[in-house]
Design a protein around this motif. Structure first.
Motif, PDB file in Angstrom:
ATOM      1  N   LEU A 139      33.613  66.754 -40.985  1.00 27.34           N
ATOM      2  CA  LEU A 139      34.786  67.050 -41.804  1.00 27.34           C
ATOM      3  C   LEU A 139      35.328  65.794 -42.491  1.00 27.34           C
ATOM      4  CD1 LEU A 139      36.616  69.542 -39.421  1.00 27.34           C
ATOM      5  CD2 LEU A 139      35.535  70.085 -41.610  1.00 27.34           C
ATOM      6  N   HIS A 140      34.938  64.637 -42.025  1.00 24.73           N
ATOM      7  CA  HIS A 140      35.352  63.374 -42.633  1.00 24.73           C
ATOM      8  C   HIS A 140      34.423  63.033 -43.795  1.00 24.73           C
ATOM      9  CE1 HIS A 140      37.190  63.119 -38.641  1.00 24.73           C
ATOM     10  NE2 HIS A 140      38.040  62.247 -39.160  1.00 24.73           N
ATOM     11  N   GLU A 141      34.986  62.490 -44.839  1.00 22.65           N
ATOM     12  CA  GLU A 141      34.182  62.058 -45.985  1.00 22.65           C
ATOM     13  C   GLU A 141      34.245  60.528 -46.055  1.00 22.65           C
ATOM     14  OE1 GLU A 141      31.613  61.788 -48.570  1.00 22.65           O
ATOM     15  OE2 GLU A 141      32.093  63.830 -47.965  1.00 22.65           O
ATOM     16  N   PHE A 142      33.098  59.904 -45.798  1.00 21.99           N
ATOM     17  CA  PHE A 142      33.029  58.441 -45.758  1.00 21.99           C
ATOM     18  C   PHE A 142      32.330  57.850 -46.976  1.00 21.99           C
ATOM     19  CE2 PHE A 142      32.818  59.443 -41.021  1.00 21.99           C
ATOM     20  CZ  PHE A 142      34.171  59.238 -40.816  1.00 21.99           C
ATOM     21  N   VAL A 148      34.782  49.329 -42.426  1.00 23.54           N
ATOM     22  CA  VAL A 148      36.112  49.211 -41.815  1.00 23.54           C
ATOM     23  C   VAL A 148      37.025  50.354 -42.281  1.00 23.54           C
ATOM     24  CG1 VAL A 148      38.176  47.753 -41.664  1.00 23.54           C
ATOM     25  CG2 VAL A 148      35.905  46.709 -41.524  1.00 23.54           C
ATOM     26  N   GLN A 149      36.989  50.673 -43.579  1.00 20.28           N
ATOM     27  CA  GLN A 149      37.813  51.768 -44.097  1.00 20.28           C
ATOM     28  C   GLN A 149      37.412  53.104 -43.455  1.00 20.28           C
ATOM     29  OE1 GLN A 149      36.764  51.165 -48.202  1.00 20.28           O
ATOM     30  NE2 GLN A 149      38.787  50.317 -48.710  1.00 20.28           N
ATOM     31  N   ALA A 150      36.120  53.323 -43.375  1.00 17.89           N
ATOM     32  CA  ALA A 150      35.623  54.569 -42.786  1.00 17.89           C
ATOM     33  C   ALA A 150      36.012  54.659 -41.318  1.00 17.89           C
ATOM     34  CB  ALA A 150      34.111  54.658 -42.946  1.00 17.89           C
ATOM     35  N   LEU A 151      35.892  53.562 -40.592  1.00 20.82           N
ATOM     36  CA  LEU A 151      36.248  53.555 -39.174  1.00 20.82           C
ATOM     37  C   LEU A 151      37.743  53.819 -38.990  1.00 20.82           C
ATOM     38  CD1 LEU A 151      35.022  53.282 -36.422  1.00 20.82           C
ATOM     39  CD2 LEU A 151      35.334  50.812 -36.552  1.00 20.82           C
ATOM     40  N   ARG A 152      38.562  53.230 -39.839  1.00 22.36           N
ATOM     41  CA  ARG A 152      40.011  53.479 -39.765  1.00 22.36           C
ATOM     42  C   ARG A 152      40.317  54.961 -40.006  1.00 22.36           C
ATOM     43  NH1 ARG A 152      41.675  48.342 -43.068  1.00 22.36           N
ATOM     44  NH2 ARG A 152      42.009  46.910 -41.350  1.00 22.36           N
ATOM     45  N   ARG A 177      27.152  59.929 -39.287  1.00 21.64           N
ATOM     46  CA  ARG A 177      27.845  60.494 -40.465  1.00 21.64           C
ATOM     47  C   ARG A 177      28.051  59.423 -41.532  1.00 21.64           C
ATOM     48  NH1 ARG A 177      28.718  64.477 -43.973  1.00 21.64           N
ATOM     49  NH2 ARG A 177      30.844  64.479 -44.749  1.00 21.64           N
ATOM     50  N   TYR A 178      28.455  58.231 -41.124  1.00 16.80           N
ATOM     51  CA  TYR A 178      28.683  57.156 -42.095  1.00 16.80           C
ATOM     52  C   TYR A 178      27.394  56.837 -42.847  1.00 16.80           C
ATOM     53  CZ  TYR A 178      30.064  52.784 -44.236  1.00 16.80           C
ATOM     54  OH  TYR A 178      30.324  51.800 -45.156  1.00 16.80           O
ATOM     55  N   CYS A 179      26.307  56.750 -42.115  1.00 12.01           N
ATOM     56  CA  CYS A 179      25.014  56.433 -42.757  1.00 12.01           C
ATOM     57  C   CYS A 179      24.547  57.555 -43.677  1.00 12.01           C
ATOM     58  CB  CYS A 179      23.940  56.124 -41.696  1.00 12.01           C
ATOM     59  SG  CYS A 179      24.232  54.533 -40.860  1.00 12.01           S
ATOM     60  N   SER A 180      24.801  58.806 -43.313  1.00  8.09           N
ATOM     61  CA  SER A 180      24.386  59.907 -44.181  1.00  8.09           C
ATOM     62  C   SER A 180      25.273  59.983 -45.447  1.00  8.09           C
ATOM     63  CB  SER A 180      24.429  61.247 -43.448  1.00  8.09           C
ATOM     64  OG  SER A 180      25.742  61.642 -43.161  1.00  8.09           O
ATOM     65  N   VAL A 185      23.124  51.634 -47.151  1.00 10.92           N
ATOM     66  CA  VAL A 185      24.107  50.576 -46.884  1.00 10.92           C
ATOM     67  C   VAL A 185      23.513  49.556 -45.923  1.00 10.92           C
ATOM     68  CG1 VAL A 185      26.291  50.115 -45.685  1.00 10.92           C
ATOM     69  CG2 VAL A 185      26.177  51.871 -47.432  1.00 10.92           C
ATOM     70  N   PHE A 186      22.842  50.038 -44.919  1.00 11.39           N
ATOM     71  CA  PHE A 186      22.234  49.138 -43.935  1.00 11.39           C
ATOM     72  C   PHE A 186      20.734  49.081 -44.188  1.00 11.39           C
ATOM     73  CE2 PHE A 186      25.987  50.920 -41.741  1.00 11.39           C
ATOM     74  CZ  PHE A 186      26.677  49.735 -41.548  1.00 11.39           C
TER      75      PHE A 186
END
Length: 188
Positions: A139-142, A148-152, A177-180, A185-186
């Motif tokens: 449900l989160h959009e990263f 850091v913004q995504a983690l916050r 989720r962040y990587c998808s 990015v990494f």
């Protein structure tokens, strides 16, 4: 007799046959009028009954909505005290659908839930809760956020539980989720 009829007609007197026919027609009209008035009265009563039924149905619907809202509030309070009992209460009262997506959406979007309770509930290892965790993280959009913004943003939606294994499961779900959302990015 024929001339008497003619004379009485000429002088404004109706012949007796006409008078009888008029009386008969008047009586028929009066009976028809009474029948129509009776039918109108019956229709009025039926309309009143239907309107009463509609009003009763509307009030029952309003009462059901009030009861549903009160039960939902009660379920939220139960969740804040004991997440497992709160979710069970909401499911038992048909306030939530027993699907990972619906429960995750409840945890993500519902106001007034204890963030510690959300973290503890999501951190459990059973198979169903892992699916809820995945749905919750989805449900989160990263996209286009730095790490850091995504983690916050992620940690704003609940508080991390104190147990290391729970934190590990949650951070792993976040990382996937962040990587998808941010392909490439990494670099390996």
């Amino acid at each position: 007799m024929g001339s008497k009829r003619k004379d009485s007609f000429l002088w404004g007197k109706a012949p007796p046959d006409c008078i009888r026919a008029e009386k008969k027609q008047t009586e028929t009209n009066r009976m028809n009028k009474n029948n129509i008035l009776g039918d109108i009265q019956k229709l009025r009563m039926e309309i009143e009954n239907v309107l009463t039924e509609i009003h009763t149905m509307e009030s029952n619907k309003e009462n059901k909505n009030v009861i549903r809202t009160k039960r939902f509030q009660c379920g939220k309070k139960k969740f804040n005290m004991d997440p497992i009992k709160g979710i069970k209460y909401l499911l038992d009262n048909d306030l939530l659908v027993n699907s990972p997506e619906d429960i995750a959406e409840f945890l993500y979007k519902e106001e007034g839930l204890n963030k510690t309770a959300i973290g503890n509930y999501l951190g459990e290892k059973d198979e169903f809760r892992l699916k809820i965790l995945k749905s919750f993280v989805d449900l989160h959009e990263f996209s286009d956020l730095n790490l850091v913004q995504a983690l916050r943003q992620f940690l704003w939606s609940f508080w991390l539980p104190g147990e290391a294994q729970k934190i590990d499961r949650m951070m792993e779900a976040f990382a996937q989720r962040y990587c998808s959302c941010n392909m490439g990015v990494f670099q390996l």
